[in-house]
Write a protein that holds these residues in place. Structure first.
Motif, PDB file in Angstrom:
ATOM      1  N   ARG A 166      -5.428  -0.264   8.238  1.00  0.00           N
ATOM      2  CA  ARG A 166      -6.868  -0.549   8.194  1.00  0.00           C
ATOM      3  C   ARG A 166      -7.288  -1.021   6.797  1.00  0.00           C
ATOM      4  O   ARG A 166      -8.138  -1.905   6.652  1.00  0.00           O
ATOM      5  CB  ARG A 166      -7.660   0.691   8.613  1.00  0.00           C
ATOM      6  CG  ARG A 166      -7.634   0.957  10.116  1.00  0.00           C
ATOM      7  CD  ARG A 166      -8.350   2.260  10.464  1.00  0.00           C
ATOM      8  NE  ARG A 166      -9.739   2.243  10.032  1.00  0.00           N
ATOM      9  CZ  ARG A 166     -10.756   1.774  10.762  1.00  0.00           C
ATOM     10  NH1 ARG A 166     -10.506   1.272  11.974  1.00  0.00           N
ATOM     11  NH2 ARG A 166     -11.991   1.830  10.327  1.00  0.00           N
ATOM     12  N   GLU A 167      -6.663  -0.441   5.773  1.00  0.00           N
ATOM     13  CA  GLU A 167      -6.952  -0.868   4.402  1.00  0.00           C
ATOM     14  C   GLU A 167      -6.505  -2.315   4.182  1.00  0.00           C
ATOM     15  O   GLU A 167      -7.215  -3.104   3.551  1.00  0.00           O
ATOM     16  CB  GLU A 167      -6.258   0.069   3.414  1.00  0.00           C
ATOM     17  CG  GLU A 167      -6.285  -0.377   1.960  1.00  0.00           C
ATOM     18  CD  GLU A 167      -7.686  -0.492   1.372  1.00  0.00           C
ATOM     19  OE1 GLU A 167      -7.836  -1.165   0.343  1.00  0.00           O
ATOM     20  OE2 GLU A 167      -8.632   0.086   1.948  1.00  0.00           O
ATOM     21  N   ARG A 179      -8.966  -4.525   5.787  1.00  0.00           N
ATOM     22  CA  ARG A 179     -10.220  -4.540   5.034  1.00  0.00           C
ATOM     23  C   ARG A 179     -10.126  -5.466   3.827  1.00  0.00           C
ATOM     24  O   ARG A 179     -11.101  -6.156   3.480  1.00  0.00           O
ATOM     25  CB  ARG A 179     -10.561  -3.124   4.574  1.00  0.00           C
ATOM     26  CG  ARG A 179     -11.925  -2.997   3.887  1.00  0.00           C
ATOM     27  CD  ARG A 179     -12.064  -1.668   3.165  1.00  0.00           C
ATOM     28  NE  ARG A 179     -11.117  -1.538   2.070  1.00  0.00           N
ATOM     29  CZ  ARG A 179     -11.258  -2.120   0.882  1.00  0.00           C
ATOM     30  NH1 ARG A 179     -12.318  -2.903   0.645  1.00  0.00           N
ATOM     31  NH2 ARG A 179     -10.358  -1.949  -0.065  1.00  0.00           N
ATOM     32  N   ARG A 180      -8.970  -5.503   3.183  1.00  0.00           N
ATOM     33  CA  ARG A 180      -8.800  -6.356   2.012  1.00  0.00           C
ATOM     34  C   ARG A 180      -8.929  -7.836   2.354  1.00  0.00           C
ATOM     35  O   ARG A 180      -9.334  -8.638   1.521  1.00  0.00           O
ATOM     36  CB  ARG A 180      -7.430  -6.096   1.362  1.00  0.00           C
ATOM     37  CG  ARG A 180      -7.302  -4.729   0.729  1.00  0.00           C
ATOM     38  CD  ARG A 180      -5.917  -4.547   0.126  1.00  0.00           C
ATOM     39  NE  ARG A 180      -5.748  -3.200  -0.444  1.00  0.00           N
ATOM     40  CZ  ARG A 180      -4.620  -2.787  -1.032  1.00  0.00           C
ATOM     41  NH1 ARG A 180      -3.582  -3.611  -1.123  1.00  0.00           N
ATOM     42  NH2 ARG A 180      -4.557  -1.561  -1.516  1.00  0.00           N
ATOM     43  N   ASP A 224      -4.180   4.438   8.552  1.00  0.00           N
ATOM     44  CA  ASP A 224      -5.157   4.214   7.487  1.00  0.00           C
ATOM     45  C   ASP A 224      -4.734   3.072   6.569  1.00  0.00           C
ATOM     46  O   ASP A 224      -5.569   2.287   6.111  1.00  0.00           O
ATOM     47  CB  ASP A 224      -5.350   5.488   6.665  1.00  0.00           C
ATOM     48  CG  ASP A 224      -6.053   6.587   7.452  1.00  0.00           C
ATOM     49  OD1 ASP A 224      -6.713   6.258   8.463  1.00  0.00           O
ATOM     50  OD2 ASP A 224      -5.933   7.766   7.057  1.00  0.00           O
ATOM     51  N   VAL A 271       0.855  -1.188   0.000  1.00  0.00           N
ATOM     52  CA  VAL A 271       0.000   0.000   0.000  1.00  0.00           C
ATOM     53  C   VAL A 271       0.891   1.239   0.000  1.00  0.00           C
ATOM     54  O   VAL A 271       1.792   1.348   0.831  1.00  0.00           O
ATOM     55  CB  VAL A 271      -0.935   0.036   1.225  1.00  0.00           C
ATOM     56  CG1 VAL A 271      -1.785   1.298   1.213  1.00  0.00           C
ATOM     57  CG2 VAL A 271      -1.819  -1.201   1.266  1.00  0.00           C
TER      58      VAL A 271
END
Length: 358
Positions: free
Chosen positions: A250-251, A254-255, A247, A236
């Protein structure tokens, strides 16, 4: 013969007074007019305060230090060390005034500060931090650095790649072995048994991001040619702030792709990553190992202490000060590469027995 202000005005199709307003700043000038004047200055190679070109020695005791963010510990340590080292060490040495210019990483601000420093006949300039790798900006930056160095102001590029300037000019480059450091950090995680390794990279188009991400991927590929592609979905790009790391983590969660370790672009990002993981109920390093880069002072005080790569910021500041003042001669080729060092601490451990994040 030096280009005059009147010639710049004629080239831009404006009055000399308008050119003066643009160069001095602080005066309202229409955007289109300002652009024409700046282009004329660039195309003609005009140096504000023209005698500085003819009298190369007629420079001030001012040394400009350009940083991305003075509130960032990386740049604060580097600038502080540099400023301290600018103090005279002998009775025959003159005192130097360091002026720190905060660019916020914006290419246009970098160029604008160089123009201001050129107008003030700065006795030297140190540009710190990763370089924006955009051809237009690189060309404009090279032109300004070349012009300042030719006028007698030494320039030091610290923590960024060299520029294609004529070799005879007083331009030095102090580089960090970011690629090697990232390689060794990835090797460390691989040696612990991690194969699902997430990477929070810095902003794209930045030399530091390219070098650190390149070293990380090289280590993965050397261990197993399939690993770089397998771990690509776990990469990322984010900023260098704590919030960006939070952030980005968290991404990743989420994936839903499994990962057992996170290598962050720097230590500040790593603290944000750790906060997001703990908020999700994950233990460090029991469930996920976390590592950073730079070895800022806070690393030893985190719980657990952060595994990271030490970048010799204080040493770089001292070296940059010596080079910009002429206390140390330019090295062969003008480039010095300072080594980085892997610092293994408590935030990294073998992956959980299940082999992936719960």
């Amino acid at each position: 013969m030096a280009v005059t202000l009147a010639e710049v005005a004629a080239h831009a199709g404006v009055s000399p007074a308008t050119v003066s307003r643009v160069l001095n700043g602080g005066y309202p000038v229409a955007g289109g007019t300002r652009t024409r004047v700046e282009q004329a200055v660039e195309e003609l190679g005009y140096v504000a305060n023209g005698p500085a070109r003819a009298l190369a020695a007629a420079t001030s005791d001012l040394v400009g230090v350009l940083v991305h963010d003075v509130a960032d510990s990386f740049f604060g340590i580097l600038a502080g060390s540099l400023q301290s080292a600018l103090a005279p060490t002998g009775s025959g040495e003159s005192r130097r005034l360091a002026v720190v210019c905060n660019t916020e990483g914006a290419p246009e601000a970098e160029l604008a500060y160089l123009t201001l420093l050129e107008g003030q006949r700065a006795g030297g300039v140190v540009l710190t931090g990763g370089a924006v790798e955009e051809p237009g900006h690189t060309a404009a930056l090279t032109a300004r650095v070349t012009r300042m160095a030719a006028a007698g102001a030494p320039v030091v590029l610290c923590g960024r790649p060299p520029l294609p300037v004529p070799p005879a000019l007083p331009v030095a480059t102090v580089m960090f072995d970011d690629r090697g450091g990232a390689f060794r950090l990835a090797e460390h995680l691989l040696s612990l048994g991690h194969r699902h390794i997430a990477y929070i990279a810095g902003p794209p188009g930045l030399s530091t991001t390219r070098e650190r991400l390149g070293g990380h991927r090289e280590a993965l590929g050397r261990h197993d040619p399939a690993l770089p592609e397998a771990c690509a979905p776990l990469t990322v790009h984010a900023g260098f702030e704590r919030a960006a790391g939070y952030d980005a983590a968290r991404e990743l969660l989420r994936r839903g792709a499994p990962f057992t370790a996170v290598a962050a672009a720097n230590d500040t990002v790593a603290t944000g990553v750790a906060a997001a993981l703990r908020e999700a109920g994950l233990r460090i390093p029991g469930d996920v190992s976390v590592a950073g880069f730079d070895d800022l002072p806070v690393c030893v005080d985190t719980a657990p202490a952060l595994t990271t790569v030490r970048v010799p910021l204080r040493e770089a500041g001292v070296l940059a000060a010596q080079l910009v003042t002429g206390r140390r001669p330019l090295p062969p080729g003008g480039i010095t590469t300072l080594p980085t060092e892997l610092m293994v601490r408590g935030s990294t451990a073998p992956p959980p027995s299940g082999g992936s994040r719960p």
